[in-house]
Design a protein around this motif. Structure first.
Motif, PDB file in Angstrom:
ATOM      1  N   ARG A   2      -6.390  -2.370  -4.458  1.00 45.18           N
ATOM      2  CA  ARG A   2      -6.170  -2.343  -5.899  1.00 45.18           C
ATOM      3  C   ARG A   2      -4.956  -1.513  -6.296  1.00 45.18           C
ATOM      4  NH1 ARG A   2     -10.534   0.511  -8.042  1.00 45.18           N
ATOM      5  NH2 ARG A   2     -11.298   0.879  -5.968  1.00 45.18           N
ATOM      6  N   VAL A   3      -4.632  -0.498  -5.517  1.00 40.02           N
ATOM      7  CA  VAL A   3      -3.556   0.405  -5.936  1.00 40.02           C
ATOM      8  C   VAL A   3      -2.210   0.110  -5.296  1.00 40.02           C
ATOM      9  CG1 VAL A   3      -5.124   2.293  -6.481  1.00 40.02           C
ATOM     10  CG2 VAL A   3      -4.151   2.158  -4.209  1.00 40.02           C
ATOM     11  N   VAL A   4      -2.189  -0.669  -4.216  1.00 34.56           N
ATOM     12  CA  VAL A   4      -0.929  -0.921  -3.521  1.00 34.56           C
ATOM     13  C   VAL A   4      -0.166  -2.070  -4.186  1.00 34.56           C
ATOM     14  CG1 VAL A   4      -1.856  -2.522  -1.805  1.00 34.56           C
ATOM     15  CG2 VAL A   4       0.117  -1.142  -1.232  1.00 34.56           C
ATOM     16  N   THR A   5       1.156  -1.925  -4.194  1.00 36.62           N
ATOM     17  CA  THR A   5       2.035  -2.984  -4.687  1.00 36.62           C
ATOM     18  C   THR A   5       2.970  -3.381  -3.548  1.00 36.62           C
ATOM     19  OG1 THR A   5       3.687  -1.427  -5.500  1.00 36.62           O
ATOM     20  CG2 THR A   5       1.975  -2.092  -7.059  1.00 36.62           C
ATOM     21  N   PRO A   6       3.531  -4.577  -3.575  1.00 38.91           N
ATOM     22  CA  PRO A   6       4.378  -5.025  -2.461  1.00 38.91           C
ATOM     23  C   PRO A   6       5.566  -4.117  -2.132  1.00 38.91           C
ATOM     24  CG  PRO A   6       3.754  -6.891  -3.781  1.00 38.91           C
ATOM     25  CD  PRO A   6       3.268  -5.666  -4.514  1.00 38.91           C
ATOM     26  N   ASP A   7       6.130  -3.416  -3.101  1.00 39.63           N
ATOM     27  CA  ASP A   7       7.300  -2.569  -2.843  1.00 39.63           C
ATOM     28  C   ASP A   7       6.970  -1.080  -2.826  1.00 39.63           C
ATOM     29  OD1 ASP A   7       8.989  -4.775  -2.666  1.00 39.63           O
ATOM     30  OD2 ASP A   7       9.208  -4.858  -4.842  1.00 39.63           O
ATOM     31  N   ASP A  42      -4.745 -12.260   4.847  1.00 41.42           N
ATOM     32  CA  ASP A  42      -4.387 -13.634   4.499  1.00 41.42           C
ATOM     33  C   ASP A  42      -4.245 -13.854   2.997  1.00 41.42           C
ATOM     34  OD1 ASP A  42      -7.118 -13.183   4.218  1.00 41.42           O
ATOM     35  OD2 ASP A  42      -7.623 -15.289   4.582  1.00 41.42           O
ATOM     36  N   GLN A  43      -4.770 -12.945   2.186  1.00 39.12           N
ATOM     37  CA  GLN A  43      -4.720 -13.109   0.736  1.00 39.12           C
ATOM     38  C   GLN A  43      -3.434 -12.588   0.104  1.00 39.12           C
ATOM     39  OE1 GLN A  43      -8.252 -11.317  -0.836  1.00 39.12           O
ATOM     40  NE2 GLN A  43      -9.593 -12.602   0.392  1.00 39.12           N
ATOM     41  N   ASP A  44      -2.897 -11.505   0.624  1.00 35.00           N
ATOM     42  CA  ASP A  44      -1.693 -10.914   0.043  1.00 35.00           C
ATOM     43  C   ASP A  44      -0.833 -10.284   1.128  1.00 35.00           C
ATOM     44  OD1 ASP A  44       0.262  -9.626  -1.450  1.00 35.00           O
ATOM     45  OD2 ASP A  44      -1.131  -9.146  -3.060  1.00 35.00           O
ATOM     46  N   PRO A  45       0.038 -11.068   1.751  1.00 31.78           N
ATOM     47  CA  PRO A  45       0.855 -10.563   2.865  1.00 31.78           C
ATOM     48  C   PRO A  45       1.749  -9.376   2.493  1.00 31.78           C
ATOM     49  CG  PRO A  45       1.005 -12.952   2.717  1.00 31.78           C
ATOM     50  CD  PRO A  45       0.267 -12.481   1.499  1.00 31.78           C
ATOM     51  N   GLY A  46       2.280  -9.347   1.266  1.00 34.31           N
ATOM     52  CA  GLY A  46       3.157  -8.237   0.856  1.00 34.31           C
ATOM     53  C   GLY A  46       2.416  -6.923   0.837  1.00 34.31           C
ATOM     54  N   LYS A  47       1.254  -6.908   0.243  1.00 35.13           N
ATOM     55  CA  LYS A  47       0.452  -5.690   0.206  1.00 35.13           C
ATOM     56  C   LYS A  47       0.006  -5.302   1.611  1.00 35.13           C
ATOM     57  CE  LYS A  47      -1.434  -5.940  -4.462  1.00 35.13           C
ATOM     58  NZ  LYS A  47      -2.687  -5.985  -5.251  1.00 35.13           N
ATOM     59  N   SER A  48      -0.361  -6.288   2.398  1.00 32.20           N
ATOM     60  CA  SER A  48      -0.821  -6.002   3.759  1.00 32.20           C
ATOM     61  C   SER A  48       0.277  -5.366   4.592  1.00 32.20           C
ATOM     62  CB  SER A  48      -1.316  -7.282   4.426  1.00 32.20           C
ATOM     63  OG  SER A  48      -2.474  -7.743   3.782  1.00 32.20           O
ATOM     64  N   ARG A  49       1.521  -5.839   4.448  1.00 37.10           N
ATOM     65  CA  ARG A  49       2.643  -5.240   5.189  1.00 37.10           C
ATOM     66  C   ARG A  49       2.835  -3.783   4.790  1.00 37.10           C
ATOM     67  NH1 ARG A  49       4.864 -10.358   4.654  1.00 37.10           N
ATOM     68  NH2 ARG A  49       5.897  -9.832   2.721  1.00 37.10           N
ATOM     69  N   ASN A  50       2.746  -3.480   3.499  1.00 35.41           N
ATOM     70  CA  ASN A  50       2.911  -2.098   3.056  1.00 35.41           C
ATOM     71  C   ASN A  50       1.775  -1.219   3.548  1.00 35.41           C
ATOM     72  OD1 ASN A  50       5.290  -2.598   1.839  1.00 35.41           O
ATOM     73  ND2 ASN A  50       4.540  -2.506  -0.244  1.00 35.41           N
ATOM     74  N   LEU A  51       0.551  -1.732   3.505  1.00 38.01           N
ATOM     75  CA  LEU A  51      -0.578  -0.967   4.022  1.00 38.01           C
ATOM     76  C   LEU A  51      -0.420  -0.716   5.517  1.00 38.01           C
ATOM     77  CD1 LEU A  51      -3.568  -2.615   2.157  1.00 38.01           C
ATOM     78  CD2 LEU A  51      -2.782  -0.262   1.923  1.00 38.01           C
ATOM     79  N   GLN A  52       0.048  -1.717   6.242  1.00 37.74           N
ATOM     80  CA  GLN A  52       0.241  -1.560   7.677  1.00 37.74           C
ATOM     81  C   GLN A  52       1.288  -0.494   7.961  1.00 37.74           C
ATOM     82  OE1 GLN A  52       1.921  -4.881   9.771  1.00 37.74           O
ATOM     83  NE2 GLN A  52       0.977  -4.258  11.683  1.00 37.74           N
ATOM     84  N   ALA A  53       2.398  -0.531   7.253  1.00 43.15           N
ATOM     85  CA  ALA A  53       3.455   0.467   7.452  1.00 43.15           C
ATOM     86  C   ALA A  53       2.931   1.868   7.169  1.00 43.15           C
ATOM     87  CB  ALA A  53       4.653   0.153   6.562  1.00 43.15           C
ATOM     88  N   PHE A  54       2.172   2.014   6.091  1.00 47.74           N
ATOM     89  CA  PHE A  54       1.602   3.310   5.738  1.00 47.74           C
ATOM     90  C   PHE A  54       0.629   3.784   6.819  1.00 47.74           C
ATOM     91  CE2 PHE A  54      -2.140   5.459   4.037  1.00 47.74           C
ATOM     92  CZ  PHE A  54      -1.572   6.645   3.648  1.00 47.74           C
ATOM     93  N   ALA A  55      -0.298   2.910   7.190  1.00 49.85           N
ATOM     94  CA  ALA A  55      -1.334   3.296   8.143  1.00 49.85           C
ATOM     95  C   ALA A  55      -0.728   3.671   9.494  1.00 49.85           C
ATOM     96  CB  ALA A  55      -2.344   2.169   8.292  1.00 49.85           C
ATOM     97  N   LEU A  56       0.233   2.893   9.952  1.00 44.46           N
ATOM     98  CA  LEU A  56       0.871   3.205  11.227  1.00 44.46           C
ATOM     99  C   LEU A  56       1.647   4.514  11.168  1.00 44.46           C
ATOM    100  CD1 LEU A  56       2.088  -0.313  12.351  1.00 44.46           C
ATOM    101  CD2 LEU A  56       0.234   1.034  13.337  1.00 44.46           C
TER     102      LEU A  56
END
Length: 64
Positions: A2-7, A42-56
């Protein structure tokens, strides 16, 4: 998700989560980010990429 945005930058994500959950630790936020990636990739690739970068980034920092 809910709080993450693609950029969104990792620092901004951390601030946004802590605003909603003041007692959350960085480790818990990183784990939640991994869970959100798995559940929603699969629902929001942009948000998922940002979450992945943060988590890693957080996991790498913690292990040093």
């Amino acid at each position: 998700m809910r709080v993450v945005t693609p950029d969104m930058k990792p620092k901004d994500l951390l601030k946004a989560v802590r605003k909603l959950h003041p007692g959350a630790k960085k480790k818990d936020i990183a784990r939640a980010a991994f869970h959100a990636i798995i559940a929603n990739a699969d629902q929001d690739p942009g948000k998922s990429r940002n979450l992945q970068a943060f988590a890693l980034a957080e996991r790498t920092q913690q292990s040093e």
